[in-house]
Design a protein around this motif. Structure first.
Motif, mmCIF file in Angstrom:
data_model
loop_
_atom_site.group_PDB
_atom_site.id
_atom_site.type_symbol
_atom_site.label_atom_id
_atom_site.label_comp_id
_atom_site.label_asym_id
_atom_site.label_seq_id
_atom_site.Cartn_x
_atom_site.Cartn_y
_atom_site.Cartn_z
ATOM 1 N N PHE A 187 -3.110 -20.339 -12.723
ATOM 2 C CA PHE A 187 -2.467 -20.590 -14.088
ATOM 3 C C PHE A 187 -1.611 -21.817 -13.779
ATOM 4 O O PHE A 187 -0.494 -21.799 -13.026
ATOM 5 C CB PHE A 187 -2.006 -19.399 -14.446
ATOM 6 C CG PHE A 187 -1.214 -19.637 -15.756
ATOM 7 C CD1 PHE A 187 -1.752 -19.652 -16.967
ATOM 8 C CD2 PHE A 187 0.397 -19.648 -15.745
ATOM 9 C CE1 PHE A 187 -1.094 -19.585 -18.084
ATOM 10 C CE2 PHE A 187 1.005 -19.658 -16.834
ATOM 11 C CZ PHE A 187 0.317 -19.657 -18.014
ATOM 12 N N ASP A 188 -1.740 -22.738 -14.919
ATOM 13 C CA ASP A 188 -0.998 -24.071 -14.966
ATOM 14 C C ASP A 188 -0.393 -24.508 -16.238
ATOM 15 O O ASP A 188 -1.060 -24.061 -17.101
ATOM 16 C CB ASP A 188 -1.507 -25.205 -14.043
ATOM 17 C CG ASP A 188 -1.952 -24.871 -12.575
ATOM 18 O OD1 ASP A 188 -0.853 -24.900 -11.888
ATOM 19 O OD2 ASP A 188 -3.031 -25.140 -12.027
ATOM 20 N N THR A 189 0.754 -25.084 -16.296
ATOM 21 C CA THR A 189 1.215 -25.616 -17.585
ATOM 22 C C THR A 189 1.180 -27.247 -17.072
ATOM 23 O O THR A 189 1.763 -27.512 -16.351
ATOM 24 C CB THR A 189 2.354 -25.261 -17.877
ATOM 25 O OG1 THR A 189 2.416 -23.839 -17.945
ATOM 26 C CG2 THR A 189 2.951 -25.643 -19.141
ATOM 27 N N LYS A 217 2.569 -15.069 -11.457
ATOM 28 C CA LYS A 217 3.096 -14.051 -11.157
ATOM 29 C C LYS A 217 3.575 -12.708 -12.175
ATOM 30 O O LYS A 217 3.666 -11.702 -11.962
ATOM 31 C CB LYS A 217 4.210 -13.847 -10.112
ATOM 32 C CG LYS A 217 5.537 -14.686 -10.814
ATOM 33 C CD LYS A 217 6.587 -14.613 -9.635
ATOM 34 C CE LYS A 217 7.983 -15.148 -10.402
ATOM 35 N NZ LYS A 217 8.645 -14.347 -11.646
ATOM 36 N N ASP A 218 3.408 -13.364 -13.431
ATOM 37 C CA ASP A 218 3.922 -12.824 -14.665
ATOM 38 C C ASP A 218 2.845 -12.163 -15.419
ATOM 39 O O ASP A 218 2.878 -11.541 -16.342
ATOM 40 C CB ASP A 218 4.941 -13.501 -15.479
ATOM 41 C CG ASP A 218 6.262 -14.097 -14.837
ATOM 42 O OD1 ASP A 218 6.915 -13.086 -14.236
ATOM 43 O OD2 ASP A 218 6.437 -15.185 -14.903
ATOM 44 N N LEU A 219 1.674 -12.782 -14.858
ATOM 45 C CA LEU A 219 0.316 -12.292 -15.535
ATOM 46 C C LEU A 219 -0.483 -11.132 -14.831
ATOM 47 O O LEU A 219 -0.584 -11.221 -13.693
ATOM 48 C CB LEU A 219 -0.469 -13.510 -15.955
ATOM 49 C CG LEU A 219 0.109 -14.648 -16.708
ATOM 50 C CD1 LEU A 219 -0.485 -15.920 -16.644
ATOM 51 C CD2 LEU A 219 0.513 -14.248 -17.915
ATOM 52 N N TYR A 220 -1.250 -10.576 -15.284
ATOM 53 C CA TYR A 220 -2.057 -9.415 -14.988
ATOM 54 C C TYR A 220 -3.482 -10.305 -14.319
ATOM 55 O O TYR A 220 -3.686 -11.527 -14.507
ATOM 56 C CB TYR A 220 -2.732 -8.492 -16.047
ATOM 57 C CG TYR A 220 -1.692 -7.367 -16.132
ATOM 58 C CD1 TYR A 220 -1.632 -6.173 -15.460
ATOM 59 C CD2 TYR A 220 -1.149 -7.420 -17.387
ATOM 60 C CE1 TYR A 220 -0.821 -5.375 -15.705
ATOM 61 C CE2 TYR A 220 -0.329 -6.314 -17.712
ATOM 62 C CZ TYR A 220 -0.194 -5.293 -17.007
ATOM 63 O OH TYR A 220 0.683 -4.286 -17.176
ATOM 64 N N ASP A 221 -4.077 -9.512 -13.448
ATOM 65 C CA ASP A 221 -5.350 -10.387 -12.811
ATOM 66 C C ASP A 221 -6.487 -10.431 -13.584
ATOM 67 O O ASP A 221 -7.266 -11.397 -13.300
ATOM 68 C CB ASP A 221 -5.491 -9.826 -11.310
ATOM 69 C CG ASP A 221 -4.485 -9.653 -10.645
ATOM 70 O OD1 ASP A 221 -3.660 -10.839 -10.463
ATOM 71 O OD2 ASP A 221 -4.234 -8.868 -9.761
ATOM 72 N N VAL A 222 -6.467 -9.612 -14.364
ATOM 73 C CA VAL A 222 -7.791 -9.428 -15.248
ATOM 74 C C VAL A 222 -7.633 -9.553 -16.751
ATOM 75 O O VAL A 222 -6.563 -9.081 -17.270
ATOM 76 C CB VAL A 222 -8.732 -8.134 -15.031
ATOM 77 C CG1 VAL A 222 -10.131 -7.723 -15.643
ATOM 78 C CG2 VAL A 222 -8.967 -7.873 -13.383
ATOM 79 N N GLY A 223 -8.430 -10.523 -17.265
ATOM 80 C CA GLY A 223 -8.053 -10.698 -18.814
ATOM 81 C C GLY A 223 -9.646 -10.617 -19.390
ATOM 82 O O GLY A 223 -10.719 -10.533 -18.849
ATOM 83 N N LEU A 225 -7.623 -15.118 -22.504
ATOM 84 C CA LEU A 225 -6.667 -13.918 -22.884
ATOM 85 C C LEU A 225 -6.007 -13.091 -22.206
ATOM 86 O O LEU A 225 -7.026 -12.311 -21.226
ATOM 87 C CB LEU A 225 -7.315 -13.271 -24.265
ATOM 88 C CG LEU A 225 -7.601 -14.163 -25.259
ATOM 89 C CD1 LEU A 225 -8.312 -13.407 -26.400
ATOM 90 C CD2 LEU A 225 -6.619 -15.165 -25.923
ATOM 91 N N VAL A 226 -4.764 -12.981 -21.632
ATOM 92 C CA VAL A 226 -4.501 -12.007 -20.511
ATOM 93 C C VAL A 226 -2.888 -11.650 -20.781
ATOM 94 O O VAL A 226 -2.302 -12.636 -21.303
ATOM 95 C CB VAL A 226 -4.538 -12.352 -19.201
ATOM 96 C CG1 VAL A 226 -3.743 -13.882 -18.889
ATOM 97 C CG2 VAL A 226 -4.077 -11.551 -18.097
ATOM 98 N N PRO A 227 -2.577 -10.407 -20.813
ATOM 99 C CA PRO A 227 -1.471 -10.003 -21.043
ATOM 100 C C PRO A 227 -0.457 -10.230 -20.155
ATOM 101 O O PRO A 227 -0.785 -10.478 -18.574
ATOM 102 C CB PRO A 227 -1.365 -8.612 -21.381
ATOM 103 C CG PRO A 227 -2.475 -7.952 -20.516
ATOM 104 C CD PRO A 227 -3.494 -9.014 -20.521
ATOM 105 N N GLN A 228 0.811 -10.315 -20.285
ATOM 106 C CA GLN A 228 2.087 -10.277 -19.323
ATOM 107 C C GLN A 228 2.323 -9.200 -18.910
ATOM 108 O O GLN A 228 2.295 -8.101 -19.561
ATOM 109 C CB GLN A 228 3.335 -11.034 -19.934
ATOM 110 C CG GLN A 228 3.036 -12.415 -20.341
ATOM 111 C CD GLN A 228 4.348 -12.982 -20.789
ATOM 112 O OE1 GLN A 228 3.974 -14.028 -21.827
ATOM 113 N NE2 GLN A 228 5.463 -12.267 -20.513
ATOM 114 N N THR A 229 2.650 -9.082 -17.659
ATOM 115 C CA THR A 229 3.317 -7.907 -16.865
ATOM 116 C C THR A 229 4.563 -7.504 -17.433
ATOM 117 O O THR A 229 5.101 -6.140 -17.489
ATOM 118 C CB THR A 229 3.342 -7.892 -15.259
ATOM 119 O OG1 THR A 229 4.203 -9.073 -15.182
ATOM 120 C CG2 THR A 229 2.050 -8.086 -14.867
ATOM 121 N N ASP A 230 5.337 -8.453 -17.935
ATOM 122 C CA ASP A 230 6.663 -8.399 -18.674
ATOM 123 C C ASP A 230 6.835 -8.968 -19.921
ATOM 124 O O ASP A 230 6.606 -10.273 -19.813
ATOM 125 C CB ASP A 230 7.800 -8.519 -17.709
ATOM 126 C CG ASP A 230 9.371 -8.148 -18.397
ATOM 127 O OD1 ASP A 230 9.270 -8.077 -19.592
ATOM 128 O OD2 ASP A 230 10.265 -8.203 -17.777
#
Length: 200
Positions: free
Chosen positions: A77-79, A40-46, A26-31
């Motif tokens: 991170f991949d989809t 690039k839209d995710l924080y580095d630590v979760g 679980l990690v939040p988005q920066t936006d």
């Protein structure tokens, strides 16, 4: 904690985890407004969490009950096949070199500041206050307060990134002091506004 999941790729990730080892990252988005986040839209630590329960809710979403396991750094991170996957590296807490007397003084300051802040929060559950006051362990105390009070995501994230539990508690104390100051200013503004209305 529990939260709702609405995106298809996230729901698929939850279902994939339920079929395997029940672990998710679980990690939040920066936006938060970005609908299809990339690395690039995710924080580095979760947080690595274990899924306890998944329930279907309205509008094809799911409600998840999870238990945090440890902090972790996001490596990749991949989809794939409409499912999100993360490669992560677990992060260990750093051993604090602070003296026992400093830790005790810091904990007392946090308890005091938190109770002052809680006085401005009439809807705060009593069990949160009780847990904070009865906790004398810096690591849990810092995490619990940051998770329990209404502060911006950026502040919660900054707390999460502190691997030294004493440093983390110092950060939490600074946040509480700032929020307390905001509460005091807000109360003063409300009082002035009420007085002006009465005079009018």
């Amino acid at each position: 904690m529990h939260f709702d999941v609405g995106r298809k790729i996230s729901i698929n990730a939850m279902e994939e985890a339920m079929r395997s080892n029940r672990f998710v990252f679980l990690v939040p988005q920066t936006d938060a407004t970005v609908d299809n986040p990339t690395r690039k839209d995710l924080y580095d630590v979760g947080t690595i969490a274990r899924i306890r329960q998944v329930l279907k809710v309205a509008d094809d979403g799911v409600r998840c009950l999870v238990e945090g396991v440890c902090r972790a750094k996001l490596i990749n991170f991949d989809t794939l096949n409409e499912t999100s996957y993360a490669t992560v590296e677990p992060l260990d807490e750093k051993v604090s070199r602070a003296k026992a007397t400093y830790k005790e003084a810091l904990i007392r300051r946090v308890h005091e500041a938190f109770m002052q802040f809680a006085a401005y929060q009439p809807k705060m559950p009593k069990d949160i206050k009780g847990t904070v006051i009865s906790t004398n362990e810096p690591s849990f105390l810092g995490d619990y307060i940051a998770a329990s009070i209404p502060i911006p995501v950026d502040d919660k994230q900054y707390v999460l990134e502190q691997l030294n539990p004493v440093k983390r508690l110092e950060v939490v104390l600074d946040i509480i002091k700032r929020e307390l100051e905001i509460c005091e200013i807000d109360a003063t503004i409300s009082e002035k506004t009420h007085k002006n209305i009465e005079e009018s």
